[in-house]
Design an enzyme around this catalytic site. Structure first.
Site, PDB file in Angstrom:
ATOM      1  N   TYR A   1      11.686  18.641 -75.412  1.00  0.00           N
ATOM      2  CA  TYR A   1      10.713  17.956 -74.554  1.00  0.00           C
ATOM      3  C   TYR A   1      11.230  16.602 -74.059  1.00  0.00           C
ATOM      4  CZ  TYR A   1       5.965  17.620 -72.731  1.00  0.00           C
ATOM      5  OH  TYR A   1       4.871  17.541 -71.912  1.00  0.00           O
TER       6      TYR A   1
ATOM      7  N   LYS B   1       4.622  11.320 -71.733  1.00  0.00           N
ATOM      8  CA  LYS B   1       3.315  11.693 -72.295  1.00  0.00           C
ATOM      9  C   LYS B   1       2.820  10.635 -73.286  1.00  0.00           C
ATOM     10  CE  LYS B   1       2.698  15.707 -70.204  1.00  0.00           C
ATOM     11  NZ  LYS B   1       1.802  15.804 -69.041  1.00  0.00           N
TER      12      LYS B   1
END
Ligand code: NAD
Length: 256
Positions: free
Chosen positions: A157, A164
């Site tokens: 990720y 995020k």
């Protein structure tokens, strides 16, 4: 009088790419509960996939929106003001990162890629909140979508985990900022779902399998399940809830 939870509520939905999109799952559930929808599409290429869905959902407003283009943000919010005069909800269901930076180890990501990922995936939510608060005369609800990779170093990720994490922090600060106006701000953090954006993550199939194995019930979330949580946040059901990161991941985040 209608007893639908979203009767007469006006909601802007940004982030439908196709019928696999999380934003589509949310829009379907909100529509079924009586919401009036404004739906945007990214660009001409996306329009032909999104238009039939906007028609199916009987969207009042259907417009292009690239959140990194301020003139397009101006145009959407001025249309919301002239057509609706007020706004009750915003669904921000979008993220972007250049593929070469997404696929690079975090120590190798470029400054331009990092800034673009932050701009589109995080700043755009702050920008939308600033514009929406002027139309939310009777309070409202804003939501975005995060992922567990914000809090843990998960799979590949990488750079998106940073974006995020910033988005989750923005959620808390916006909740405090806009609370006095009766505007609630929350983040839904779904488990892995096979969508177009997710397909850009390296070894996403391995992530799907891992999440299925880690889930308390061995299941992956669906866009309809995420849509039901979205309904909770958009409606009075979540009155009193703000600044939260709400996981819809069949328990993956609690398993050590
Ligand atoms: P998706 O590809 O269906 O949706 C992503 C959307 O982002 C697309 O509609 C795309 O047009 C939009 N977008 C990208 N750049 C944009 C820009 N500059 N302006 C406006 N729109 C732009 O994928 P999805 O999985 O439904 O993604 C929705 C949200 O959910 C994203 O924030 C994503 O990070 C988050 N999320 C997804 C998963 C998953 O496993 N799919 C898990 C957790 C969180």
């Amino acid at each position: 009088m209608s007893n639908l939870l979203m009767a007469g509520k006006k909601v802007l939905v940004v982030g439908i790419a196709n019928d696999k999109s999380i934003a589509y799952g949310c829009a379907k559930v909100l529509k079924a509960q009586g919401a009036e929808l404004a739906i945007t599409y990214l660009n001409d290429k996306a329009e032909r996939f999104v238009r039939p869905l906007a028609e199916e959902l009987e969207a009042d407003i259907f417009m292009p929106l690239d959140v990194s283009v301020p003139e397009q943000m101006d145009a959407v919010f001025s249309e919301l003001e002239s057509r609706w005069g007020e706004l009750d909800g915003v669904i921000h269901s979008l993220a972007f990162c250049p593929l070469e930076d997404l696929h690079a180890p975090i120590s190798e990501c470029s400054r331009t890629g990092f800034l673009q990922a932050m701009d589109i995936s995080c700043y755009s939510f702050i920008d939308m909140a600033a514009r929406a608060k002027r139309l939310m005369k009777n309070g409202g609800s804003l939501i975005n979508f995060s992922y567990l990779g914000s809090a843990l170093a998960t799979g590949d990720y990488n750079i998106m985990g940073c974006a995020k994490a910033a988005l989750e922090a923005a959620t808390r600060y916006l909740a405090r900022d806009l609370g006095p106006q009766g505007i609630r701000v929350n983040s839904i953090s779904p488990g892995t779902i096979a969508t177009r954006a997710a397909g850009g993550i390296k070894d996403f199939d391995a992530m799907l399998q891992h999440n299925e194995e880690m889930a308390c019930d061995g299941k992956l979330p669906t866009i309809e399940e995420v849509g039901n949580s979205c309904l909770y946040f958009m409606s009075p059901l979540s009155e009193g809830v703000t600044g939260q990161i709400h996981y819809v991941d069949h328990g993956v985040c609690i398993v050590g």
